[in-house]
Design an enzyme around this catalytic site. Structure first.
Site, short mmCIF file in Angstrom:
data_model
loop_
_atom_site.label_atom_id
_atom_site.label_comp_id
_atom_site.label_asym_id
_atom_site.label_seq_id
_atom_site.Cartn_x
_atom_site.Cartn_y
_atom_site.Cartn_z
N LYS A 125 0.85 -1.13 0.08
CA LYS A 125 0.06 -0.04 0.00
C LYS A 125 0.97 1.39 0.03
O LYS A 125 2.07 1.33 0.36
CB LYS A 125 -1.09 0.03 1.41
CG LYS A 125 -0.35 0.35 2.76
CD LYS A 125 -1.03 1.02 3.50
CE LYS A 125 -1.05 2.70 3.10
NZ LYS A 125 -0.27 3.15 4.18
N ASP A 153 -2.97 -5.11 2.83
CA ASP A 153 -3.12 -4.15 3.71
C ASP A 153 -2.83 -4.82 5.00
O ASP A 153 -3.68 -5.61 5.48
CB ASP A 153 -4.79 -3.64 3.79
CG ASP A 153 -5.02 -2.74 4.61
OD1 ASP A 153 -4.67 -2.68 5.77
OD2 ASP A 153 -5.78 -1.61 4.43
N HIS A 154 -1.75 -4.48 5.68
CA HIS A 154 -1.13 -5.32 6.73
C HIS A 154 -2.19 -5.38 7.97
O HIS A 154 -2.00 -6.07 8.79
CB HIS A 154 0.15 -5.08 7.22
CG HIS A 154 0.42 -3.94 8.14
ND1 HIS A 154 0.26 -2.60 7.46
CD2 HIS A 154 0.69 -3.60 9.22
CE1 HIS A 154 0.63 -1.62 8.35
NE2 HIS A 154 0.87 -2.28 9.56
N GLU A 211 -1.45 6.81 17.15
CA GLU A 211 -0.23 6.50 17.02
C GLU A 211 0.60 7.57 17.84
O GLU A 211 0.06 8.71 17.94
CB GLU A 211 0.59 6.76 15.77
CG GLU A 211 -0.12 5.50 14.76
CD GLU A 211 0.72 5.49 13.66
OE1 GLU A 211 1.54 4.51 13.41
OE2 GLU A 211 0.16 6.47 12.53
N ASP A 253 -3.55 8.02 4.37
CA ASP A 253 -2.37 7.18 4.70
C ASP A 253 -3.03 6.09 5.44
O ASP A 253 -2.48 4.86 5.54
CB ASP A 253 -1.44 8.08 5.55
CG ASP A 253 0.01 7.03 6.25
OD1 ASP A 253 0.42 6.34 5.32
OD2 ASP A 253 0.20 7.06 7.35
N HIS A 296 -6.25 1.18 5.97
CA HIS A 296 -6.62 0.10 7.21
C HIS A 296 -7.81 0.41 7.98
O HIS A 296 -8.57 -0.45 8.29
CB HIS A 296 -5.41 0.55 8.13
CG HIS A 296 -4.05 0.61 7.66
ND1 HIS A 296 -3.70 -0.37 6.81
CD2 HIS A 296 -2.83 1.40 7.89
CE1 HIS A 296 -2.50 -0.09 6.56
NE2 HIS A 296 -1.94 0.80 6.94
N LYS A 344 -1.28 10.97 14.49
CA LYS A 344 0.03 10.77 14.86
C LYS A 344 0.33 11.68 16.04
O LYS A 344 -0.51 12.47 16.12
CB LYS A 344 1.21 11.17 13.62
CG LYS A 344 0.81 10.39 12.36
CD LYS A 344 2.16 9.70 11.97
CE LYS A 344 1.71 8.77 10.70
NZ LYS A 344 2.12 7.35 11.04
C1 BG6 Z 1 1.26 2.24 7.68
C2 BG6 Z 1 1.52 3.86 7.55
O1 BG6 Z 1 0.70 1.88 6.55
O2 BG6 Z 1 0.98 1.94 8.95
C3 BG6 Z 1 2.06 4.23 8.69
O3 BG6 Z 1 1.93 4.27 6.20
C4 BG6 Z 1 1.59 3.83 9.86
O4 BG6 Z 1 2.17 5.95 8.60
C5 BG6 Z 1 1.69 2.72 9.85
O5 BG6 Z 1 2.57 4.48 11.00
C6 BG6 Z 1 0.88 1.88 11.35
O6 BG6 Z 1 1.34 0.41 11.17
P1 BG6 Z 1 1.37 -0.44 12.73
O7 BG6 Z 1 1.32 -1.82 12.15
O8 BG6 Z 1 2.55 -0.11 13.23
O9 BG6 Z 1 0.12 0.21 13.34
#
Ligand code: BG6
Length: 483
Positions: free
Chosen positions: A150, A179-180, A218, A237, A242, A335
């Site tokens: 992504k 999309d992790h 975050e 983003d 997500h 953030k």
């Molecule tokens: C990413 C975003 O896809 O996911 C980042 O581009 C974000 O900005 C990150 O920090 C968050 O992933 P995780 O798994 O650390 O919550």
């Protein structure tokens, strides 16, 4: 569906474009390492790292070692590390030029002419098409699979163009759009919590649920990604991908079966029916400002000093289906918030003035479930009190050890041809269309400010207050007694 299964896997050559980038060091190599340690690694898997830097395989392995030590969830021993790194070789090339692809073809022949090819595009979306076209031109694409990181494009138009190019070259069955968040343990657990529990199954609707809150807050700022982030912002983003994935899993109807097609169709039905009632009031953009412990967003490296990019977004959404008639769904992500927390809060309707029942699915950093419900306060009176059942899945060492990282699950699934953890293009397309509507309306708006390490701009709290709700936070949970 979805879990890590120990199966025989075919011989594979996995080629990572963007092999010297952060994602490869922090996520992909540790994920492969963990697959090896948990016996989920095919015997014949070869990882080819593509990069422009003049490195040998040996010097690349030396670079990768400390990253693996730091980012692997499983303890790294020298023996295991050496055994793993034997599967990894480095290949120097510029992926915009033909010459490297000719050599790559020969390299593949030398490694294993019959191995299946899996290409991982860990590069910016502007390179997806050119790499795919070059692979085709040099006879490297046929019958191969690709994993696309992504963001899938920067907007609907670029996503369509990328998809058009990719699907002319690769079968849809061979395209894996990442999309992790979908692969996070507690996101996958939403299926079980919703569909394997009678107590939730039948009350998951507008008659019983007052509102749903989805937060992905975050602590981190934009780190070294100022350039990318300043052209992207929180909406594109995090929300476009997500959060819309989580939202659609939380609200979809039960899929007919648990295969990828049925799950995708159920999610698409939600994305098709999303709406924002009042574009002016129901979308809040925020941007963090300086405090003692953090510089302001506008002072970050590679960020425009007058930037209007949002580092926080909160929205109120609705879903036009009978199940969700008039149920507000609040979503926020930011953030430099005061706390790292990703969770889904389901607040049920109040009955007879008793405090509302609340179910919280804790996605990260802690994984687990809270349920707030009412009992009689001990004693002579018939007063009601709220108590909390708190199940912490990740507090248990065994559970933690048995929980694969999102990228482990994803890589394993792609090796196994399982699409259920990946996004369909219909999902991507609908998500972009929805987000573009919001952008069209709010283009150029000055975001509200919030001091770094606080709980977002005031507007995000007002958004819920207007409907008589609040973001259900830690303090509110603590009002209830722990059981
Ligand atoms: C990413 C975003 O896809 O996911 C980042 O581009 C974000 O900005 C990150 O920090 C968050 O992933 P995780 O798994 O650390 O919550």
């Amino acid at each position: 569906m979805n879990g890590i299964k120990k199966m025989h896997k075919d011989n594979h050559i996995v080629t990572i474009f963007g092999g010297t980038g952060d994602l490869t060091y922090r996520k992909l190599l540790p994920a492969f390492y963990n697959l090896k340690c948990t016996d989920n690694f095919p015997d014949h898997l070869h990882i080819v790292i593509i990069g422009r830097q003049p490195l040998t395989s040996e010097s690349y392995r030396d670079l990768a070692r400390p990253w693996l030590q730091e980012h692997s969830r499983i303890h790294v021993s020298d023996d295991h590390l050496d055994a793993f790194l034997n599967h990894v070789t480095y290949f120097e090339m510029t992926f915009t030029e033909d010459e490297g692809y000719e050599r790559l073809f020969t390299r593949f022949q030398d490694i294993d002419a019959n191995a299946k090819k899996l290409y991982y595009f860990a590069v910016a979306p502007s390179f997806f098409e050119i790499i795919a076209q070059k692979l085709e031109k040099h006879n490297l694409a046929k019958d191969s699979k690709i994993i696309i990181e992504k963001p899938f494009g920067n907007d609907l138009k670029s996503a369509e163009s990328i998809n058009h190019t990719l699907s002319n070259i690769f079968d849809e069955d061979h395209i894996y759009r990442i999309d992790h968040y979908v692969a996070k343990e507690m996101v996958q657990n939403i299926f079980t919590i919703r569909f394997a529990n009678e107590i939730f199954k039948n009350i998951w609707n507008a008659d019983n649920i007052a509102n749903i809150q989805i937060s992905a807050n975050e602590l981190v700022g934009v780190e070294n990604r100022g350039n990318y982030y300043d052209h992207t912002g929180a909406l594109k983003d995090m929300f476009q991908n997500h959060l819309l994935q989580i939202l659609s899993i939380v609200t979809m109807d039960k899929p007919e079966t648990m295969d990828a097609t049925s799950i995708h169709e159920a999610q698409e039905a939600i994305l098709d029916n999303l709406y924002i009632e009042n574009m002016d009031q129901d979308v809040i953009f925020g941007q963090y400002t300086q405090n003692q412990e953090s510089m302001s967003y506008r002072d970050e490296d590679k960020v425009d000093e007058h930037s209007r990019t949002e580092t926080f977004v909160a929205l109120k959404l609705g879903i036009r289906t009978p199940r969700w008639r008039n149920t507000p769904i609040y979503v926020r992500t930011g953030k430099r918030m005061h706390k790292r927390i990703t969770e889904v809060v389901v607040e049920f309707k109040q009955q007879d003035h008793a405090p509302a029942n609340v179910l919280i699915i804790k996605i990260q950093p802690e994984e687990g479930i809270y349920l707030r419900f009412n009992i009689k306060k001990p004693g002579q009176s018939h007063e009601t009190q709220s108590v909390l059942m708190d199940f912490c899945q990740s507090c248990d060492y065994e559970n933690r050890m048995n929980t694969p990282e999102a990228y482990e699950r994803l890589l394993n699934a792609a090796l196994e041809d399982d699409h259920s953890l990946f996004a369909s293009f219909n999902q991507v397309k609908r998500s972009w269309a929805f987000v573009e509507d919001i952008i069209r309306h709010h283009q150029g708006d000055e975001p509200e400010t919030y001091p770094a390490f606080t709980n977002g701009p005031q507007g995000s709290h007002d958004l819920l207050a207007r409907d008589g709700f609040t973001w259900i936070e830690e303090e509110i949970r603590n009002d209830a007694y722990d059981l």
